[in-house]
Write an enzyme that holds these catalytic residues in place. Structure first.
Site, PDB file in Angstrom:
ATOM      1  N   GLU A 367       0.844  -1.200   0.000  1.00 45.18           N
ATOM      2  CA  GLU A 367       0.000   0.000   0.000  1.00 45.18           C
ATOM      3  C   GLU A 367       0.878   1.249   0.000  1.00 45.18           C
ATOM      4  OE1 GLU A 367      -1.861   0.402   4.277  1.00 45.18           O
ATOM      5  OE2 GLU A 367      -2.051  -1.696   3.643  1.00 45.18           O
ATOM      6  N   TRP A 440      -7.615   3.100  -4.923  1.00 41.34           N
ATOM      7  CA  TRP A 440      -8.046   3.282  -6.313  1.00 41.34           C
ATOM      8  C   TRP A 440      -9.014   4.454  -6.437  1.00 41.34           C
ATOM      9  CZ3 TRP A 440      -7.939   3.422 -11.230  1.00 41.34           C
ATOM     10  CH2 TRP A 440      -9.091   3.420 -12.007  1.00 41.34           C
TER      11      TRP A 440
END
Length: 632
Positions: A367, A440
């Protein structure tokens, strides 16, 4: 969290009598498991939005008394159908297709049961039919039937190529079908070795997104029609993404099947927060992984099973690996966890943000690039004039990296990706296998910036593209390195007289030339692998053009921006969908509203107030409106 089922056979009223099914749902963040009085580790307000009620699909399954079970382990304790391929010949387009079904006999007599498998391609053509051995199943007994056959002319599932087959498994009694189950699946070969990931015998550097599993939309939450899942997940693929790592809890079946269709690899978690646990909460995590593997083991897009959003102990990793080996021994899926840098058991790992290299198991960042930036802020020279980093403190500390504008956010994403890409497969024995960018789409979850939601996305909450989307499109156009030349000029070309600013072009070309109204400004200075900087460019109305050249000075790509005129009209465009609108009370129409000039060009800096009205038999769900806080 995960799928479960109830057998209500003995409760149903027949002979035309009315049946009422009622459900009571407790979505309280502080809910405790009744049997243990323990909270679930994944009950964490930071990580996923809680919309309450039933937020996933509910199905009623009606089976005969001799039937193939459902892949619903919780409550039913059944495992269903298992389909996988082996003996791959990728170049020869062949493999052995294996099918097995758990079968339950709830009749009052012994059944001699045959097993037939039919493989049907995307055009509806049956390309193979084969059978297994006939076996006897006693009353009340559960057995597994299986069959296998070599199949030629296969289309293998891959990134951006969601080729799926229907596999029909049929139970035969006296050569007559008594139960048929259709499983939609695809076939692909994987390997995880030498620090690298292989898909269909080809090395792949993963690049994609760590996305909140809720994957929510404004005004709708998580309960959306399937085409919207395909739209959002398909955009990930169009941006160059090849992997989505769902965060903390296992994804909905709708998203899982959507990724199958669009060709997007998935990392599927079980359920956790951010650390290893013991006792009841660990047992809960294992139970969730058991359910998730059972339910999703036929979905080809799932290639990673994730056991934790933080490192877990070696005994815990071994326990999860044994569970995978029991439930999905041949599915070609690696099992691991975040971190696990020194693990001898995990089959992949990687830290949150940093570049980890390996010559053993693949390591990818899980991440990275946590910065935030709003789509309403272009740069420091464009209304509403957001100087990069301006914003309130977060927990008493500077939150500059969480209050970016689109320009600096895009550049930051390039810089962070380059850290992994320069250690890519092919650069040495120990390599990085890539990473996934968080998140996203803008999400109604934990945030650090000035507004009331997380703005780390490459698209906003309505999936409108931001500048960092195009940055990824340039850098990720290939399995390891870009395989096509691209260029993207960051920003717009609608400034005011007197503005001089640096212009940035993100490109995979060897060098980039910039022209204003046909006049060359020379070549940009390359940094971080893909950023070409042109300093102190004076704005002049007209056309800004970037031209990319390869190492032999051949023109290989271009990108242009032009100054648009004054706003004169609105253009409404319905987002393309695969089917006509279904007037069933559940479907949604998404309409993009653009401010355009007299020539129909979008005005990138328009800030005009727009008023909406709706007429006809439809329900207005909302509009994405900019403000100090987002409303809809």
């Amino acid at each position: 969290m995960t799928a479960f089922g109830f057998d209500i056979t003995d409760l149903v009223k027949f002979d035309g009598q009315e049946n009422i099914i009622a459900a009571r749902i407790d979505n309280d963040w502080n809910y405790r498991e009744r049997a243990t009085n323990s909270k679930y580790q994944w009950e964490d307000k930071n990580f996923n939005a809680n919309y309450g009620g039933i937020i996933r699909n509910v199905f009623l399954h009606i089976t005969p008394r001799l039937y193939q079970t459902l892949p619903l382990y919780s409550n039913l304790k059944t495992t269903g159908v298992y389909i996988y391929a082996s003996d791959f010949d990728i170049k020869g387009k062949s493999a052995t297709i294996n099918a097995s079904s758990e079968v339950k006999n709830e009749t009052q007599q012994v059944q001699q049961v045959g097993y037939k498998v039919e493989l049907i391609d995307l055009d509806g053509k049956m390309i193979k039919s084969f059978t297994g051995d006939k076996i006897a199943i006693q009353p009340g007994e559960t057995k597994t039937l299986a069959a296998r056959a070599s199949v030629a002319g296969l289309n293998f599932w891959s990134w951006g190529y969601g080729y799926l087959y229907e596999v029909k498994t049929t139970l035969l009694v006296n050569d007559q079908p008594v139960d048929v189950v259709t499983t939609k699946t695809g076939f692909r070969k994987t390997a995880f070795k030498d620090g690298m990931i292989y898909l269909n015998d080809r090395v792949m550097m993963v690049h994609g997104y760590a996305q909140r599993t809720s994957n929510e939309w404004p005004a709708l939450g998580t309960s959306i029609p399937a085409w919207m899942s395909d739209y959002s997940n398909g955009l990930m693929v169009e941006s160059g993404g090849n992997l989505v790592r769902w965060m903390h809890i296992s994804p909905s079946k709708q998203d899982v099947e959507s990724c199958d269709r669009v060709g997007l690899i998935q990392a599927m978690p079980a359920g956790d927060a951010e650390k290893d646990v013991e006792g009841t909460r660990w047992e809960q995590r294992v139970a969730v992984m058991h359910d998730a593997i059972t339910y999703n083991r036929n979905n080809p897009s799932i290639i990673f099973y994730e056991c934790g959003n933080e490192s877990i102990s070696e005994p815990h990793m071994a326990q999860m690996k044994a569970l995978r080996d029991k439930l999905d021994p041949y599915g070609g899926r690696a099992i691991g966890s975040r971190e696990m840098l020194d693990s001898k058991v995990a089959e992949y790992g990687g830290e949150m943000l940093y570049t980890n290299k390996s010559a053993h198991i693949p390591m990818w960042a899980m991440e990275y690039s946590r910065d935030e930036g709003s789509r309403k802020y272009w740069d420091e020279w464009t209304p509403p004039f957001h100087k990069d980093g301006d914003g309130p403190l977060h927990n008493g500390q500077s939150a500059a990296t969480y209050n970016r504008n689109m320009e600096s956010h895009a550049l930051e994403n390039v810089k962070r990706w380059y850290e992994f890409w320069k250690e890519r497969p092919g650069t040495g024995k120990r390599v990085s296998s890539g990473g996934v960018n968080i998140v996203w789409s803008e999400t109604n979850t934990h945030h650090r910036g000035e507004e009331n939601y997380r703005r780390s996305g490459e698209v906003d909450a309505m999936r409108i593209k931001k500048q960092n989307y195009y940055a990824h499109e340039v850098m990720w156009d290939g399995w390891v390195s870009p395989e096509r030349y691209r260029a993207h000029i960051v920003g717009h070309w609608n400034y005011r007289q007197g503005v001089k600013k640096d212009i940035y072009v993100i490109s995979s070309a060897a060098k980039v030339e910039l022209k204003v109204n046909g006049k060359s400004l020379g070549y940009g200075e390359l940094s971080d692998g893909f950023i070409f900087t042109f300093q102190n460019v004076e704005w002049k109305p007209g056309v800004l053009t970037a031209i990319g050249y390869d190492k032999n000075n051949k023109e290989v790509c271009t990108n242009r921006l032009e100054t648009t005129g004054d706003p004169v009209a609105l253009r409404l465009t319905e987002i393309k969908r695969p089917t006509l609108f279904l007037a069933n009370g559940n479907d949604v129409s998404i309409v993009e509203v653009e401010v355009v000039d007299a020539r129909g060009r979008r005005c990138p800096t328009a800030l005009d107030m727009i008023h909406y009205t709706l007429e006809g038999p439809a329900e207005w769900r909302g509009v994405w409106r900019w403000g100090q806080t987002i409303t809809y």
